[in-house]
Scaffold this active site. Structure first.
Site, PDB file in Angstrom:
ATOM      1  N   SER A  51     -24.096 -44.435  11.858  1.00 15.24           N
ATOM      2  CA  SER A  51     -23.194 -45.148  10.951  1.00 15.24           C
ATOM      3  C   SER A  51     -23.825 -46.500  10.626  1.00 15.24           C
ATOM      4  O   SER A  51     -24.878 -46.839  11.160  1.00 15.24           O
ATOM      5  CB  SER A  51     -21.836 -45.363  11.617  1.00 15.24           C
ATOM      6  OG  SER A  51     -21.968 -46.316  12.662  1.00 15.24           O
ATOM      7  N   LYS A  52     -23.136 -47.248   9.772  1.00 16.78           N
ATOM      8  CA  LYS A  52     -23.653 -48.558   9.344  1.00 16.78           C
ATOM      9  C   LYS A  52     -23.972 -49.449  10.541  1.00 16.78           C
ATOM     10  O   LYS A  52     -24.861 -50.287  10.478  1.00 16.78           O
ATOM     11  CB  LYS A  52     -22.616 -49.258   8.456  1.00 16.78           C
ATOM     12  CG  LYS A  52     -22.468 -48.600   7.099  1.00 16.78           C
ATOM     13  CD  LYS A  52     -22.385 -49.659   5.994  1.00 16.78           C
ATOM     14  CE  LYS A  52     -22.463 -49.025   4.611  1.00 16.78           C
ATOM     15  NZ  LYS A  52     -21.170 -48.493   4.166  1.00 16.78           N
ATOM     16  N   ARG A  53     -23.221 -49.252  11.617  1.00 17.64           N
ATOM     17  CA  ARG A  53     -23.422 -50.052  12.823  1.00 17.64           C
ATOM     18  C   ARG A  53     -24.873 -49.962  13.318  1.00 17.64           C
ATOM     19  O   ARG A  53     -25.376 -50.880  13.958  1.00 17.64           O
ATOM     20  CB  ARG A  53     -22.465 -49.504  13.883  1.00 17.64           C
ATOM     21  CG  ARG A  53     -22.232 -50.347  15.095  1.00 17.64           C
ATOM     22  CD  ARG A  53     -20.973 -49.845  15.815  1.00 17.64           C
ATOM     23  NE  ARG A  53     -21.012 -48.400  16.047  1.00 17.64           N
ATOM     24  CZ  ARG A  53     -21.758 -47.818  16.987  1.00 17.64           C
ATOM     25  NH1 ARG A  53     -22.506 -48.557  17.765  1.00 17.64           N
ATOM     26  NH2 ARG A  53     -21.736 -46.516  17.147  1.00 17.64           N
ATOM     27  N   HIS A  54     -25.534 -48.848  13.053  1.00 16.75           N
ATOM     28  CA  HIS A  54     -26.903 -48.667  13.526  1.00 16.75           C
ATOM     29  C   HIS A  54     -27.932 -49.283  12.583  1.00 16.75           C
ATOM     30  O   HIS A  54     -29.121 -49.063  12.743  1.00 16.75           O
ATOM     31  CB  HIS A  54     -27.215 -47.178  13.691  1.00 16.75           C
ATOM     32  CG  HIS A  54     -26.401 -46.517  14.761  1.00 16.75           C
ATOM     33  ND1 HIS A  54     -25.274 -45.798  14.469  1.00 16.75           N
ATOM     34  CD2 HIS A  54     -26.541 -46.503  16.104  1.00 16.75           C
ATOM     35  CE1 HIS A  54     -24.760 -45.339  15.602  1.00 16.75           C
ATOM     36  NE2 HIS A  54     -25.498 -45.755  16.602  1.00 16.75           N
ATOM     37  N   GLY A  55     -27.451 -50.044  11.603  1.00 14.93           N
ATOM     38  CA  GLY A  55     -28.385 -50.619  10.644  1.00 14.93           C
ATOM     39  C   GLY A  55     -28.303 -49.847   9.350  1.00 14.93           C
ATOM     40  O   GLY A  55     -27.321 -49.155   9.089  1.00 14.93           O
TER      41      GLY A  55
END
Ligand code: GLU
Length: 483
Positions: A243-247
């Site tokens: 997800s966006k959390r991973h970059g």
């Protein structure tokens, strides 16, 4: 059938970006086609008119082009094939393989609630399967549903998942045409895969249940279903779904970060596919080796650090001219000098050294940017400290150094090193006392490539001018102030 007939496809729904998962799906389809000498088609599943803007479509085609995954033939736009989809649905209706369903939204809601309560996956209870359309309530536009087989099971020999099967009772009669006459995704995919002669559909394993329904539909139409290969989804390095959390999840962001397309291809390839312990696999090698038996069944993990280290490898392996072409426009945004002959000459001089240390094009450009700064250079705080106060000893010494360097016969690393060493000796100080302020004057920073290499790259005129910019002017200003 020989291998000649392989036809794969990438069938994204344009949503505004090409994300990592889509890019990996495209790569696997592309590699499979190239490996087997077949063709790789691009089909835009753009039936959602609101989302399928020209920008959303460009995000996909630009992303594929950047990755170097060129498709064969014309792009197929699903939205343009609507009449054909409708015709196939009508054919099924005429053949008794589909039927009109007049359920109201309230009835459907109640069925959904029942199914949920009973823990059933089949939502629709088939109440219009056998009912006489003469009983149809007025004022309801019917949908057309597939008359799905209820007995037996549907089996797929998935090229990644292996043999998988489902009891037909678990699947309800899906909608083929909505009440407004528009075809559903499930119908369109089957018709398009058939009409395009797709032999292998390689896609994310979130489509596995769809594959059962699609297979049923293929069989009802007496068409040959493609081979399916459902590849595991991508997770982040921490094991959670990506997800966006991973970059960055959009492919375009990796271009901006200075990742080379060949490094991205290598990293995407390793997301779920392996060849022994090999980490570095270039594209020619990948085409030669790629097959579906080596796709793992566990979730693949995307690791940014791994991508960067691969990228460092591909940067080192790149020709200097290619790297120059890649960083010049990045540098020229802030430093127009980068796009001049003199700027390019300076950059190319230090590229062989700089490329051994950079993991991204951004790092590479950052490392070389000082070469194309305009004078006077902005000084980083640590560099300013190395130069000391205006009119101070370090600066005065730099002014004398400039005088010693200007008349040098040769301007290469070797000549510069012996000249600076001789100067330090004359001044009675260690080399560091000269080199540190000199580095600050020439680069604006306290760290840089080797100082003699820097001087050689900047050239005589620029080196002397940069030194004088911090030395003489400062001394003059002090003299002025005292006078
Ligand atoms: N359009 C679907 C998606 O973007 C893919 C359909 C398919 O590959 O069959 O998820």
């Amino acid at each position: 059938m020989g291998e000649m007939g392989v036809v794969t496809r990438f069938a994204p729904s344009p949503t505004g970006m090409l994300h990592l998962g889509g890019a990996r799906t495209a790569l696997f389809n592309w590699l499979y086609a190239r490996h087997h000498g077949g063709s790789f088609r691009l089909r835009l599943e753009d039936t959602d008119r609101k989302r399928s803007t020209p920008e959303a479509i460009a995000a996909i085609t630009d992303g594929l082009s950047w990755l170097g995954l060129e498709w064969d033939g014309e792009i197929v736009r699903q939205s343009e094939r609507r009449e054909r989809h409708v015709a196939v649905a009508r054919g099924l209706l005429a053949a008794g393989r589909a039927y009109r369903c007049y359920c109201t939204p309230e009835e459907l809601e109640a069925m959904r609630a029942d199914a949920r309560a009973a823990g059933r996956t089949a939502l629709y209870d088939g109440r219009w399967r056998e009912r006489d359309p003469a009983e149809a309530p007025s004022g309801i536009d019917p949908v057309i549903r597939f008359r799905a087989p209820q007995e037996g099971e549907t089996a797929i020999d998935d090229l990644v998942q292996g043999p998988v099967r489902i009891g037909n009772g678990a699947l309800d009669d899906m909608v083929l045409l909505r009440a407004d006459g528009t075809p559903t995704y499930m119908l369109s995919v089957v018709v398009d895969d058939h009409d395009m002669g797709i032999t292998h559909a390689i896609r994310g394993d979130d489509h596995l249940t769809n594959a059962f329904r699609q297979t049923q539909l293929f069989l009802a139409l007496s068409w040959q279903p493609p081979f399916y290969a459902h590849i595991p989804l991508i997770h982040g390095a921490d094991g959670a779904k990506l997800s966006k959390r991973h970059g960055a999840v959009a492919i375009g962001a990796y271009d901006e970060l200075g990742i080379l397309p060949e490094a991205m291809r290598n990293a995407l390839l390793r997301l779920g596919w392996s060849h022994g312990d090999d980490e570095i696999i270039d594209t020619d090698q990948a085409i030669a080796w790629f097959d579906l038996d080596a796709v793992g069944r566990g979730a693949a993990r995307f690791d940014m650090e791994k991508l960067k280290s691969l990228n460092g490898h591909y940067i080192r392996a790149s020709a200097d001219s290619a790297l120059l072409a890649a960083i010049e426009p990045r540098l020229a945004v802030a430093y127009p000098l980068a796009a001049t002959d003199e700027g390019r000459r300076r950059i190319v001089t230090l590229l062989p050294e700089a490329k051994t240390r950079a993991k991204t094009l951004v790092e590479l450009a950052d490392r070389l940017a000082f070469l194309v700064y305009e004078r006077p250079l902005a000084m980083a705080p640590k560099a300013a400290r190395l130069l000391g106060e205006e009119g101070g000893e370090a600066r005065a010494r730099l002014a004398r150094l400039a005088g010693a360097l200007r008349p040098l016969a040769a301007w290469d690393e070797e000549a510069l090193e012996s000249a600076v060493r001789a100067f330090a000796e004359r001044e009675g100080v260690g080399l560091g006392k000269i080199a540190q302020p000199l580095r600050a004057a020439l680069t604006g920073a306290e760290a840089s490539p080797g100082i003699f290499a820097v001087m050689a790259a900047l050239g005589r005129e620029e080196t002397v001018a940069r030194v004088n910019a911090v030395a003489i002017i400062a001394a003059e200003r002090k003299a002025e102030a005292e006078g």
